[in-house]
Motif scaffolding. Structure first.
Motif, PDB file in Angstrom:
ATOM      1  N   ARG A 283      -1.391   0.094 -17.075  1.00 47.63           N
ATOM      2  CA  ARG A 283      -1.110  -0.618 -15.833  1.00 47.63           C
ATOM      3  C   ARG A 283      -1.934  -1.891 -15.690  1.00 47.63           C
ATOM      4  NH1 ARG A 283       1.088   2.614 -11.879  1.00 47.63           N
ATOM      5  NH2 ARG A 283       1.299   0.643 -10.755  1.00 47.63           N
TER       6      ARG A 283
ATOM      7  N   LEU B 288      -4.334   3.899 -16.122  1.00 47.76           N
ATOM      8  CA  LEU B 288      -4.391   2.737 -15.219  1.00 47.76           C
ATOM      9  C   LEU B 288      -4.984   1.519 -15.928  1.00 47.76           C
ATOM     10  CD1 LEU B 288      -5.600   4.318 -11.843  1.00 47.76           C
ATOM     11  CD2 LEU B 288      -3.261   3.746 -12.538  1.00 47.76           C
TER      12      LEU B 288
ATOM     13  N   HIS C 210      -5.086  -2.362 -14.680  1.00 49.86           N
ATOM     14  CA  HIS C 210      -5.961  -2.462 -13.509  1.00 49.86           C
ATOM     15  C   HIS C 210      -7.331  -3.023 -13.907  1.00 49.86           C
ATOM     16  CE1 HIS C 210      -2.875  -0.620 -11.324  1.00 49.86           C
ATOM     17  NE2 HIS C 210      -3.554   0.251 -10.595  1.00 49.86           N
TER      18      HIS C 210
END
Length: 311
Positions: free
Chosen positions: A27, A23, A29
């Motif tokens: 991604r 993540l 995040h």
């Protein structure tokens, strides 16, 4: 939060760490999102450990049914957790199980059959154009006092550029706008970069602050400083808005973040394109920006009435 300290099986501990790393690095995040997801997942695993009577491992996850997930959400609701937090917990768990399946580690789709808790719909509460103008013009001693000049510059970045308060306070001196450079490169949530145009009034306010600031503003250091020379705390700007609420009779919803909401709503009212506003705000999804269409429904209805051939 002693429940979060319960041990996990070594294989599950490694899997959760790898998922969080995915993540973060793949991604993009933000740290606070990762902290919340880690906390949500570990709350579930602590609940599962109590139900099983031993530290859960990956094999335990493969055997879970819908009943255990419903029991977890019910226990959280009994503890007073609101629907918005429950929805985030369920979202974190769904992402974890999807990742485990994608990596051929564990396949269990029971959680995907669980309905998301209904979250009350909230709409941003912007200031009126007149009140927003009062806020950024209220610090009348900004010509002489460096603290007031600083506060005006920060508030203008929130209202004039739509920045989040963390984005404004993280700006480095070398990135300050000038007459020759009238755009800001902003690093927002998830380390996403965007370019934001800077109005002359904002550039002038920043230049005034830099001229009056008694501290040396190093190029690679945060531009906005606190009273003792360290990086400016968001709390100081929040307190400045709190004082202005009293002085200008503003509603309780008049926070620094409300200035960002006002930026978006006032652009929409003036005919701004929703996609362009999304880019300026740094929203990853257009659906986040679409909340402002509800705030400015009257303007949209007026456009509809004026433009639709059957109106």
């Amino acid at each position: 939060m002693a429940e979060l300290e319960l041990p996990l099986g070594a294989d599950l501990e490694r899997a959760v760490a790898a998922w969080l790393a995915h993540l973060r690095h793949e991604r993009g995040h933000a740290d606070k999102t990762l902290e919340a997801y880690d906390r949500d997942v570990r709350q579930f695993l602590a609940f599962l450990a109590r139900d099983l009577g031993h530290p859960p491992c990956l094999a335990d996850l493969a055997r879970l049914d819908l009943k255990i997930f419903r029991g977890f959400l019910a226990s959280r609701r009994r503890a007073g957790t609101v629907s918005r937090s429950l929805a985030r917990s369920l979202s974190a768990l769904r992402q974890l199980f999807r990742w485990l399946e994608a990596k051929d580690i564990v396949e269990n789709r029971a959680i995907l059959r669980l309905a998301m808790p209904k979250v009350p719909h909230s709409v941003p509460k912007p200031l009126t154009v007149a009140k927003a103008a009062e806020v950024v013009e209220a610090r009348g001693e900004a010509e002489l006092d460096w603290v007031n000049a600083r506060d005006v510059a920060v508030l203008l970045l929130l209202y004039g550029c739509g920045l989040r308060i963390a984005e404004a306070l993280s700006l480095k001196t070398k990135d300050a706008p000038t007459d020759e450079r009238d755009v800001l490169r902003v690093v927002g949530k998830g380390e996403k970069e965007r370019l934001v145009p800077v109005l002359p009034i904002v550039r002038e306010a920043i230049a005034r602050y830099r001229e009056l600031c008694p501290y040396q503003l190093e190029p690679d250091a945060p531009m906005f400083r606190g009273a003792k020379g360290g990086p400016l705390s968001p709390r100081i700007i929040q307190l400045a808005m709190q004082r202005l609420r009293g002085e200008l009779e503003l509603p309780a919803t008049a926070t620094p973040h409300a200035l960002r909401h006002s930026f978006a709503t006032h652009l929409l009212s003036a005919g701004g394109d929703l996609r362009q506003i999304q880019e300026l705000l740094g929203h990853a999804s257009l659906s986040t920006t679409q909340a402002y269409t509800e705030v400015d429904r009257d303007r949209l209805l007026a456009v509809y009435d004026a433009a639709h051939p059957r109106s």
